[in-house]
Design a protein around this motif. Structure first.
Motif, PDB file in Angstrom:
ATOM      1  N   ALA A 139      75.143  70.261  42.405  1.00  0.00           N
ATOM      2  CA  ALA A 139      75.181  69.478  43.638  1.00  0.00           C
ATOM      3  C   ALA A 139      74.330  70.200  44.678  1.00  0.00           C
ATOM      4  O   ALA A 139      74.230  71.431  44.668  1.00  0.00           O
ATOM      5  N   SER A 168      77.744  69.270  37.764  1.00  0.00           N
ATOM      6  CA  SER A 168      77.806  68.132  38.688  1.00  0.00           C
ATOM      7  C   SER A 168      76.528  67.317  38.541  1.00  0.00           C
ATOM      8  O   SER A 168      75.435  67.821  38.817  1.00  0.00           O
ATOM      9  N   ARG A 169      76.672  66.059  38.134  1.00  0.00           N
ATOM     10  CA  ARG A 169      75.506  65.189  37.976  1.00  0.00           C
ATOM     11  C   ARG A 169      75.655  63.973  38.901  1.00  0.00           C
ATOM     12  O   ARG A 169      75.640  64.148  40.111  1.00  0.00           O
ATOM     13  N   HIS A 203      72.419  65.072  43.620  1.00  0.00           N
ATOM     14  CA  HIS A 203      72.413  65.740  42.316  1.00  0.00           C
ATOM     15  C   HIS A 203      71.062  66.417  42.147  1.00  0.00           C
ATOM     16  O   HIS A 203      70.015  65.796  42.319  1.00  0.00           O
ATOM     17  N   ILE A 205      76.517  61.412  41.549  1.00  0.00           N
ATOM     18  CA  ILE A 205      77.291  61.874  42.695  1.00  0.00           C
ATOM     19  C   ILE A 205      77.408  60.784  43.750  1.00  0.00           C
ATOM     20  O   ILE A 205      76.535  59.918  43.881  1.00  0.00           O
ATOM     21  N   SER A 251      81.818  63.367  41.507  1.00  0.00           N
ATOM     22  CA  SER A 251      80.677  63.598  40.629  1.00  0.00           C
ATOM     23  C   SER A 251      81.093  63.609  39.169  1.00  0.00           C
ATOM     24  O   SER A 251      82.239  63.909  38.828  1.00  0.00           O
TER      25      SER A 251
END
Length: 470
Positions: free
Chosen positions: A133, A158-159, A121, A161, A175
């Motif tokens: 990502a 996207s954080r 991330h 992951i 994610s």
């Protein structure tokens, strides 16, 4: 006689040539690790990849302000003795990493390309607005990784992951998306460097910290609620196909997941069995400390049925990577008994509410008399009631004598941070960080239900406690 001597000699040669059984390693729960060079091990938010006989542990190694410094990698054969190998990704690996946040790095191996692929991330180092990502690759597991860049998968945020390689070789990335309200499973491209399709989405469930594993044909997806650095109730879902249908979310562990947040589940395959190790982070941000002061909470996962899992707290693990066996010792909780009365620290009436009084009461084994003492930054501890998950607290952060002791939601306040002072003879005093005053029982009363207070530290028995592991 000569024939007997020869037989004994032959037996001695056979025994001498036999490999010794690997001893099980003792791993503490909720501690920091050091590497073989004596340095603190920094693999926060990380994942583990086994290559040959070694387990390689990748994770975050941050600057003091919390920004990205390195992705570091360590290796071990027993999961206890860790050798530092390299900082495989650094600020100089790419221009966009010079000021950045890199979180939850995970590495998988692509058998077709012969490359190790790292997913992580990525943020800009000042806020969490990028939500991207990022991918890096290497031809060796612990060599320098070439940074390929960052992106939003199929246009989605996207954080937190993780990545997973299925038994057929298909790669997946999971994610937290769309301000952490959604959770996505993406199928990766054959080279594992990008995503090819969104195959499953949880819309509005507000889950993060995903950890995906597969056991006997059943997929388990372990997650956390989105509460920042503070721990919360872990939940999991199961399915027999990665695309679903998936079960409803089910609780696992206690209401705070024993003060941790999931990062990875490691299968330990040995000659006797395959065990599954829960790997969690006890984030230092929960008590106001820097990320590199975070602790590691590893616990064995039990499986009451083929589609259910359970977690129980422990004080120490026994890990045997040769046989694959994993066991725990101790509950991880303590009974705290006042010397002058022989009575226990107790949350009145088993209340789970904030501001419930902490009193002395005849010891009875109740969970409101059981406490998890967890070390935090600077040599301090937090003292957490098992039944409520709340912290031992000095009322309103008062610094004067007679300020009362209660339970309250754990946070960053120094009035919830204590030092364990040696009072001699096997006894301890608890001194509040913010005031320097000690936990005390008014008037040395021996009666039940008397609320504790803080008072200037002295040698009296009403300030002395015994700590008994349960």
């Amino acid at each position: 006689m000569s024939r007997i001597v020869a037989l004994v000699a032959a037996l001695a040669l056979i025994l001498a040539g036999s490999p010794a059984a690997a001893a099980a390693a003792a791993v503490p729960v909720g501690a920091q690790f050091t590497d073989t060079g004596g340095s603190l091990l920094h693999a926060h938010g990380g994942g583990v990849l086994k290559v040959g006989t070694y387990y390689y542990w990748f994770g975050e190694n941050r600057n003091s302000n919390g920004t990205f410094r390195y992705v570091s990698v360590y290796r071990s054969t027993d999961l206890r003795i860790w050798e530092f190998r390299s900082n495989v990704l650094t600020q100089s690996s790419a221009a966009e990493l010079q000021v950045a946040n890199i979180e939850r790095p995970k590495v998988i191996y692509n058998a077709s390309t012969g490359q190790y692929v790292m997913w992580m991330h990525k943020e800009n180092g000042s806020d969490y607005g990028e939500a991207r990502a990022a991918v890096a690759v290497s031809s060796t597991v612990d060599g320098n990784y070439t940074y390929l860049g960052s992106f939003r998968p199929l246009g989605h945020m996207s954080r937190d992951i993780t990545v997973f390689v299925d038994t057929d070789g298909t790669g997946y990335m999971i994610s937290a998306a769309d301000e952490n309200f959604d959770l996505h499973i993406y199928r990766l491209t054959p080279d594992y460097r990008s995503v090819s399709a969104l195959v499953r989405m949880w819309d509005g469930d507000h889950r993060e910290a995903p950890a995906l594993f597969k056991r006997n044909g059943v997929y388990f997806l372990l997650t956390s609620a989105a509460t920042g650095w503070q721990p919360n109730q872990a939940k999991y879902a199961t399915a027999t196909s990665i695309t679903g249908p998936w079960s409803a979310w089910q609780n696992v562990g206690d209401s705070l997941t024993f003060g941790s947040q999931s990062t990875y589940v490691l299968p330990i395959q040995g000659t006797q069995t395959t065990s599954y190790l829960y790997m969690g982070d006890r984030w230092a941000g929960a008590w106001g400390g820097p990320v590199n002061d975070s602790r590691y909470v590893w616990l064995p996962i039990q499986f009451p049925s083929s589609t259910t899992m359970s977690l129980t707290n422990a004080r120490q693990l026994s890990v045997d990577t040769a046989t694959g066996t994993l066991s725990a010792t101790g509950s991880g909780y303590d009974r705290l008994t006042l010397r002058h009365s022989g009575k226990c620290l107790d949350v009145r009436n088993q209340s789970t509410a904030n501001s419930a009084a902490v009193v002395q009461y005849a010891c009875n084994g109740g969970t409101n008399q059981q406490w998890r003492i967890q070390s935090i930054s600077g040599g301090y501890v937090q003292v957490i009631a098992r039944h409520s998950g709340k912290c031992l607290d000095v009322n309103s952060a008062g610094t004067a004598d007679y300020a009362t002791i209660l339970q309250f939601t754990c946070g960053t306040g120094a009035n919830q941070q204590w030092t364990l002072q040696d009072a001699g003879g096997g006894y301890l005093r608890l001194a509040a960080r913010h005031s320097g005053r000690c936990l005390d029982l008014p008037g040395s009363s021996t009666a039940d239900n008397v609320q504790l207070q803080q008072y200037a530290c002295h040698s009296g028995n009403q300030q002395q406690i015994t700590r008994t592991a349960l």
